[in-house]
Design an enzyme around this catalytic site. Structure first.
Site, PDB file in Angstrom:
ATOM      1  N   HIS A 195       6.588   8.907  -9.645  1.00  0.00           N
ATOM      2  CA  HIS A 195       7.015   7.511  -9.460  1.00  0.00           C
ATOM      3  C   HIS A 195       6.825   6.655 -10.712  1.00  0.00           C
ATOM      4  CE1 HIS A 195       7.640   3.584  -7.774  1.00  0.00           C
ATOM      5  NE2 HIS A 195       6.373   3.260  -7.971  1.00  0.00           N
TER       6      HIS A 195
ATOM      7  N   HIS B 101       1.579   0.891 -13.729  1.00  0.00           N
ATOM      8  CA  HIS B 101       1.734  -0.242 -12.815  1.00  0.00           C
ATOM      9  C   HIS B 101       1.051  -0.078 -11.460  1.00  0.00           C
ATOM     10  CE1 HIS B 101       5.100   1.942 -10.896  1.00  0.00           C
ATOM     11  NE2 HIS B 101       4.906   1.132  -9.879  1.00  0.00           N
TER      12      HIS B 101
ATOM     13  N   GLU C 291      -4.108  -0.777  -8.125  1.00  0.00           N
ATOM     14  CA  GLU C 291      -4.124  -0.859  -6.678  1.00  0.00           C
ATOM     15  C   GLU C 291      -4.474   0.471  -6.022  1.00  0.00           C
ATOM     16  OE1 GLU C 291      -1.076  -3.261  -4.764  1.00  0.00           O
ATOM     17  OE2 GLU C 291      -1.009  -1.718  -3.222  1.00  0.00           O
ATOM     18  N   ASP C 292      -3.978   1.559  -6.590  1.00  0.00           N
ATOM     19  CA  ASP C 292      -4.072   2.841  -5.885  1.00  0.00           C
ATOM     20  C   ASP C 292      -5.191   3.763  -6.345  1.00  0.00           C
ATOM     21  OD1 ASP C 292      -1.858   1.824  -4.701  1.00  0.00           O
ATOM     22  OD2 ASP C 292      -0.422   3.192  -5.632  1.00  0.00           O
TER      23      ASP C 292
ATOM     24  N   ASP D 198      10.536  -0.423 -10.468  1.00  0.00           N
ATOM     25  CA  ASP D 198       9.691   0.039  -9.367  1.00  0.00           C
ATOM     26  C   ASP D 198      10.521   0.097  -8.082  1.00  0.00           C
ATOM     27  OD1 ASP D 198       7.268   0.629  -7.969  1.00  0.00           O
ATOM     28  OD2 ASP D 198       7.057  -1.491  -7.433  1.00  0.00           O
TER      29      ASP D 198
ATOM     30  N   ASP E 100      40.803  -2.962  -9.669  1.00  0.00           N
ATOM     31  CA  ASP E 100      39.796  -2.452 -10.602  1.00  0.00           C
ATOM     32  C   ASP E 100      38.927  -1.354  -9.990  1.00  0.00           C
ATOM     33  OD1 ASP E 100      38.467  -4.060  -8.842  1.00  0.00           O
ATOM     34  OD2 ASP E 100      37.200  -5.035 -10.337  1.00  0.00           O
TER      35      ASP E 100
HETATM   36 MN    MN Z   1       5.181   1.379  -7.720  1.00  0.00          MN
END
Ligand code: MN
Length: 494
Positions: free
Chosen positions: A52, A76, A80-81, A142, A263
């Site tokens: 990811h 990023h 948090e993780d 993300d 188009d």
């Molecule tokens: Mn993420």
């Protein structure tokens, strides 16, 4: 709908090929930290988690954004993780990267639930964008990967994430001129929000591409040959297929009459400079008859988000109706990457793409927000009015384009030209007719401001109808210097 899984080698290769002296060591270190921090976790797709952040970083590198942002993309999710702290990120990677990671982490806390949260989320996005637009780039990258892997999420989450992407992320990407990102966000969300319509659009498109594909590639070959004969052998000519959601919307607009969508497959021509753009247009029109009313000069008159190109639709060989889009490389990058391209030009020292008015506005808000926290909510409200509402194009009698928000009045126009013109304006001639200073202007109006040199200051009542922050601030400033304002101050002091 899974996207190809990127490796760190893919990322390194991309950056080596497309960046000038990138700090690959930095990106590699960010990868190593992210890899070890996420080591024991898997995504719902069953893949190792690092897939990811790698995808996010790869997307940012494709946009050509600074290596610091690519590194922040890799990092990023670590705060948090995983057990990594902001201080650790800061001491290993510096304050800039730490601040980016911190902002992305904070932005994650808002979840979309109904209208109230919608507004709240929009505000958070504004705020993040105003403090540092690069945070929003990371957020887009993300979100794109999360949408690509949305199939692994439970049903109710699919719905929420797709809705939020369609209603909040895609319009913001559009406002920032990031059409590539906007189109991807829309198509990925569309598949979940309206699966039947999505499939129908897909079926139409693949049938048409099969039908027209061969003749369009013959037209591309013919075009290339024609241009080469005129000395434009460097021109890049290629076909582009319309995006699904954009096709769906156009079909709705035309009552599902596919023959009105010209188009579906367009031919794009990228040349070296603006003169060549017009030369190419001339060559095409000499060879093939243009459809009346479909020649659009977005070079001389750019769209509100800064988009520039020449468009024309012609009856090409075999009576095929084909739309051509002609632009320079710089215009192309701006059309695909918007504000991000602007960043990219700034870094490489190439001449930056001309700022549109709202970009400057955004920069001004950014400065103000970082300066004071006082009228914070009020400023957010103003931002909503100034940056996000639809814009209109109004002309000076000399043909200069002034980019204003919808509903802007001659007073906003006057201040957009010059403060002194704003302060001394007494009347406005709109398309030759004298109009009230509070009349909302329309796109393409030609506005002439009548000024009175003897006028000392603006009318404070204008505050009630002006739409731009710029005009509002100037009127307020001027009011402080009026006799009345001066008296009020004296009394207060006295
Ligand atoms: Mn993420």
């Amino acid at each position: 709908m899974a996207e190809a899984t990127r490796t760190i080698d893919d990322l390194m290769r991309l950056m080596t090929e497309t960046y000038k002296n990138p700090d690959l060591g930095l990106v590699r270190r960010a990868y190593d930290l992210a890899e070890s921090a996420h080591h024991d976790s898997l995504r719902l797709t069953g893949e190792p988690y690092i897939v990811h952040p790698l995808s996010v970083a790869y997307k940012l590198a494709e946009m050509g954004i600074h290596p610091n942002v690519v590194a922040a993309g890799l990092l990023h999710d670590v705060i948090e993780d995983t057990g990594i702290t902001l201080e650790e990120v800061s001491s290993s990677f510096g304050e800039d990267i730490a601040a980016l990671v911190d902002s992305v982490t904070k932005l994650k806390k808002v979840k979309y639930q109904g209208t109230e949260r919608y507004v709240e989320n929009l505000r958070k996005m504004f705020l993040a964008m105003a403090s540092d637009v690069r945070v929003v780039f990371i957020k887009f990258a993300d979100r794109l990967h999360n949408l690509q892997t949305l199939y692994a999420q439970p049903h109710h989450k699919q719905e929420r994430i797709a809705r939020e992407s369609m209603d909040i992320y895609a319009p913001i990407a559009g406002r920032l001129g990031m059409n590539e990102v906007k189109g991807e966000l829309e198509d990925l969300s569309f598949a979940y929000l309206q699966p039947k319509e999505y499939e129908r659009a897909q079926a139409i498109l693949s049938t048409k591409v099969r039908e027209k594909g061969a003749s369009v590639s013959r037209i591309i070959d013919a075009t290339q040959k024609m241009l080469a004969e005129e000395g434009l052998e460097n021109a890049q000519v290629h076909g582009r297929v319309k995006r699904l959601y954009s096709l769906y919307k156009k079909l709705q607009k035309y009552d599902h009459d596919l023959s009105k969508v010209y188009d579906l497959i367009a031919v794009r021509i990228i040349v070296d400079d603006i003169t060549q753009c017009y030369t190419v247009l001339g060559i095409l029109h000499r060879e093939w008859r243009p459809l009346p009313g479909r020649i659009k000069d977005y070079i001389a008159q750019p769209k509100p988000n800064g988009y520039q190109s020449l468009h024309t639709t012609v009856f090409a060989d075999e009576n095929e109706i084909v739309e051509f889009q002609i632009r320079t490389q710089e215009m192309h990058d701006l059309a695909e990457f918007g504000v991000a391209a602007h960043w990219r030009y700034k870094q490489t020292g190439l001449s930056p793409v001309k700022n549109t008015y709202w970009m400057e506005e955004l920069a001004a808000i950014q400065k103000e927000l970082s300066g004071s926290k006082k009228d914070f909510l009020e400023q957010l409200e103003m931002m909503k009015i100034d940056v996000f509402k639809d814009r209109i194009f109004v002309f000076t009698p000399g043909g200069d384009v002034i980019d204003l928000p919808e509903g802007a009045t001659p007073v906003d126009f006057a201040y957009a030209i010059h403060s002194q013109i704003g302060n001394t304006c007494t009347a406005a001639r709109v398309n030759g007719v004298i109009e009230d200073l509070s009349t909302p202007l329309q796109s393409n109006d030609i506005v002439e401001i009548v000024t009175d040199k003897n006028r000392k200051s603006p009318n404070p009542d204008w505050i009630k109808f002006v739409k731009t922050r710029h005009a509002r601030n100037k009127i307020r400033d001027a009011a402080r210097h009026t006799v009345k304002g001066w008296l009020t101050n004296m009394i207060r002091r006295g």
